[in-house]
Design a protein around this motif. Structure first.
Motif, mmCIF file in Angstrom:
data_model
loop_
_atom_site.group_PDB
_atom_site.id
_atom_site.type_symbol
_atom_site.label_atom_id
_atom_site.label_comp_id
_atom_site.label_asym_id
_atom_site.label_seq_id
_atom_site.Cartn_x
_atom_site.Cartn_y
_atom_site.Cartn_z
ATOM 1 N N HIS A 38 4.027 9.157 2.017
ATOM 2 C CA HIS A 38 4.900 10.575 1.032
ATOM 3 C C HIS A 38 3.852 10.314 -0.046
ATOM 4 O O HIS A 38 3.904 11.268 -0.550
ATOM 5 N N ARG A 39 2.667 9.460 -0.316
ATOM 6 C CA ARG A 39 2.345 9.833 -1.909
ATOM 7 C C ARG A 39 0.953 10.422 -1.402
ATOM 8 O O ARG A 39 0.047 10.355 -2.240
ATOM 9 N N LEU A 40 1.079 10.632 0.230
ATOM 10 C CA LEU A 40 -0.642 10.424 0.179
ATOM 11 C C LEU A 40 -1.269 12.349 -0.314
ATOM 12 O O LEU A 40 -2.525 12.495 -1.214
ATOM 13 N N PRO A 41 -0.343 13.124 -0.824
ATOM 14 C CA PRO A 41 -0.686 14.226 -2.121
ATOM 15 C C PRO A 41 -1.100 14.269 -3.289
ATOM 16 O O PRO A 41 -1.946 14.573 -3.939
ATOM 17 N N THR A 42 -0.104 13.115 -3.928
ATOM 18 C CA THR A 42 -0.875 12.221 -5.178
ATOM 19 C C THR A 42 -2.123 11.672 -5.293
ATOM 20 O O THR A 42 -2.756 11.860 -6.225
ATOM 21 N N TRP A 43 -2.544 11.186 -4.271
ATOM 22 C CA TRP A 43 -3.693 9.823 -4.402
ATOM 23 C C TRP A 43 -4.675 11.377 -3.816
ATOM 24 O O TRP A 43 -5.877 11.171 -4.985
ATOM 25 N N ALA A 44 -4.467 11.979 -2.993
ATOM 26 C CA ALA A 44 -5.668 13.695 -2.862
ATOM 27 C C ALA A 44 -6.002 14.480 -4.419
ATOM 28 O O ALA A 44 -6.244 14.584 -4.389
ATOM 29 N N ASN A 45 -4.375 14.208 -5.306
ATOM 30 C CA ASN A 45 -4.995 15.193 -6.356
ATOM 31 C C ASN A 45 -5.185 14.406 -7.756
ATOM 32 O O ASN A 45 -5.908 14.564 -8.216
ATOM 33 N N ARG A 46 -5.139 12.510 -7.051
ATOM 34 C CA ARG A 46 -5.502 12.159 -8.094
ATOM 35 C C ARG A 46 -7.535 11.888 -7.671
ATOM 36 O O ARG A 46 -8.395 11.886 -8.652
ATOM 37 N N LEU A 47 -8.333 11.941 -6.155
ATOM 38 C CA LEU A 47 -9.020 12.517 -6.418
ATOM 39 C C LEU A 47 -10.048 13.279 -6.656
ATOM 40 O O LEU A 47 -11.175 12.742 -6.721
ATOM 41 N N ARG A 48 -9.078 14.657 -7.084
ATOM 42 C CA ARG A 48 -9.670 15.928 -7.301
ATOM 43 C C ARG A 48 -9.881 16.319 -8.681
ATOM 44 O O ARG A 48 -9.456 17.591 -9.367
ATOM 45 N N ALA A 98 0.635 -1.067 -0.005
ATOM 46 C CA ALA A 98 0.755 0.160 0.003
ATOM 47 C C ALA A 98 0.799 1.302 -0.066
ATOM 48 O O ALA A 98 0.788 2.061 -0.525
ATOM 49 N N PRO A 99 2.086 1.218 1.069
ATOM 50 C CA PRO A 99 2.684 2.733 1.334
ATOM 51 C C PRO A 99 2.986 2.859 -0.217
ATOM 52 O O PRO A 99 3.181 4.485 -0.572
ATOM 53 N N GLU A 100 3.722 2.537 -1.198
ATOM 54 C CA GLU A 100 3.831 2.991 -3.000
ATOM 55 C C GLU A 100 2.965 2.542 -3.516
ATOM 56 O O GLU A 100 3.131 3.143 -5.049
ATOM 57 N N ASN A 101 1.774 1.547 -3.516
ATOM 58 C CA ASN A 101 0.896 1.517 -4.397
ATOM 59 C C ASN A 101 -0.512 0.853 -4.016
ATOM 60 O O ASN A 101 -0.569 -0.195 -3.486
#
Length: 413
Positions: free
Chosen positions: A229-239, A160-163
């Motif tokens: 560290h990938r939390l901003p990436t996940w948030a951007n994809r959802l938004r 999960a942390p990386e993928n």
């Protein structure tokens, strides 16, 4: 010697429908990867290099498929029993020693450990479910369910942390396997309820929390690392779809992949522009990988896209037929689990390409360019073919008629 007969009986062992689907998908892959790799061709200054490398991976994958298709269930059970230890070691190496690509540490020793781990996990779940069935109730025991959840939780937590998307899809496949393996709906509901609630809260958090707060949380160090560290990436994809846009004011540069994928699909028509004539491949990042389905639709049209979708559906239905013919639970669950693994990933990739789902980074199995993915998915097909051989043995095994004792006239008298 009849070459076609030799290939059909000696090389392409196992179910012929599965072989047909595999060869069709790989053929589409070669054509579309060649077309979609224009940027790689330009950067490498080598016209044939990208497609030749991909073709070599396909050849290796097919060779592995042929070898695995001849294996018996004992060998596959052994791999299922000890493989998770290997998976855990690879995943830990990826977390601490892996190569960072596109913001995620997913590669180590030239492999994607998450791709290896999810296949071995499906094998081990199939073995566990087959070994822990109560003879009287025909249901999986409580111990078997706990073992499945423990193994799945550990593997998915390391992925999960990386993928995150791969971890989620893998967990979904395990739940579907447990359903097929006759775990009661009440137990599955008890497992899923807290996870659905937690997932809903997580989605709400990432959709509504200011990005500054999310970035500060992602920088938090835990045990010497930054697991979020990938939390901003996940948030951007959802938004990515937030806001009301028109064609005139759509921020293409902010959503480059999604925008050009939509353009490729919108300009395709029924028959497409023809293989090799894509325009968006020059603008769409990862056109040969995550978004290759958009290029397929652009070049082959709506009919080509539907044909690819039907190939995956045909694979799932045929594996269901194979599973029903098996008499042992392990090959039944193994074949269905691997088919679900391939098909669910394909459906998510298709959903992302047409804009129904947020970007996940999932490749299109057996079509997208990639060494580890192509070879491992061919290995999964090889295991399915091995189970089809087991089913064929059962189907063609002669029925032993009871031998009636001959009576003589003397004994009758």
């Amino acid at each position: 010697m009849n070459i076609s007969k030799f290939i059909g009986e000696r090389v392409l062992v196992g179910d012929k429908v599965v072989w047909t689907v595999l060869l069709l998908l790989l053929s589409i892959s070669m054509v579309e990867v060649y077309s979609a790799s224009s940027n790689m061709t330009y950067e490498s200054n080598a016209f044939w290099k990208p497609v030749m490398g991909h073709t070599m991976m396909i050849v290796v994958g097919l060779a592995a498929c042929c070898v695995i298709a001849r294996m018996n269930m004992t060998v596959l059970k052994l791999v299922a029993a000890v493989g998770n230890v290997f998976s855990i070691i690879l995943l830990l190496c990826a977390l601490f020693l892996g190569e960072r690509v596109n913001g995620a540490t997913r590669w180590v020793f030239g492999l994607q450990p998450s791709e290896v781990a999810k296949g071995i996990l499906v094998m081990s779940i199939a073995l566990t479910l087959s070994k822990t069935v109560d003879i009287n109730t025909k249901r999986v025991s409580a111990t078997g369910i706990k073992v499945c959840l423990l193994i799945t939780g550990l593997i998915c937590a390391l992925i999960a942390p990386e993928n995150l998307s791969t971890a989620g899809l893998t967990f979904l496949v395990v739940i579907l396997m447990m359903f097929v393996g006759q775990v009661s709906l009440r137990v599955l509901a008890a497992i899923l309820a807290p996870l659905v609630i937690a997932g809903g809260l997580g989605l709400a958090f990432m959709k509504t929390t200011p990005m500054e707060t999310i970035k500060s949380i992602s920088e938090m160090s835990i045990a010497g690392g930054k697991p979020l560290h990938r939390l901003p990436t996940w948030a951007n994809r959802l938004r990515s779809d937030d806001g009301e846009y028109t064609a005139a004011n759509y921020p293409i540069n902010d959503h480059l992949q999604v925008a050009h994928a939509k353009i490729a699909i919108a300009t395709s028509g029924i028959l497409g522009c023809g293989p090799g004539n894509s325009v968006e491949r020059d603008y769409l990042p990862q056109a040969f990988s995550d978004f290759i389905f958009a290029i397929i639709i652009e070049e082959l049209g709506l009919l080509g896209g539907i044909f690819v979708l039907l190939l995956y559906i045909a694979l799932l239905f045929q594996v269901g037929n194979i599973s029903r013919q098996c008499t042992e639970r392990f090959p039944q669950l193994l074949s269905m689990g691997l088919a679900l693994l391939i098909v669910t990933q394909a459906l998510f990739n298709l959903g992302v390409a047409v804009g129904l789902l947020p970007v996940t980074g999932q490749q299109l199995p057996l079509v997208s360019r990639g060494g580890t993915g192509i070879i491992l998915n061919c290995c999964y097909i090889g295991m399915i073919l091995a189970t089809s051989r087991e089913a064929t043995k059962v189907k063609t095994e002669p029925i032993q008629e009871p031998i009636e004792q001959e009576t003589t006239d003397e004994s009758n008298n």
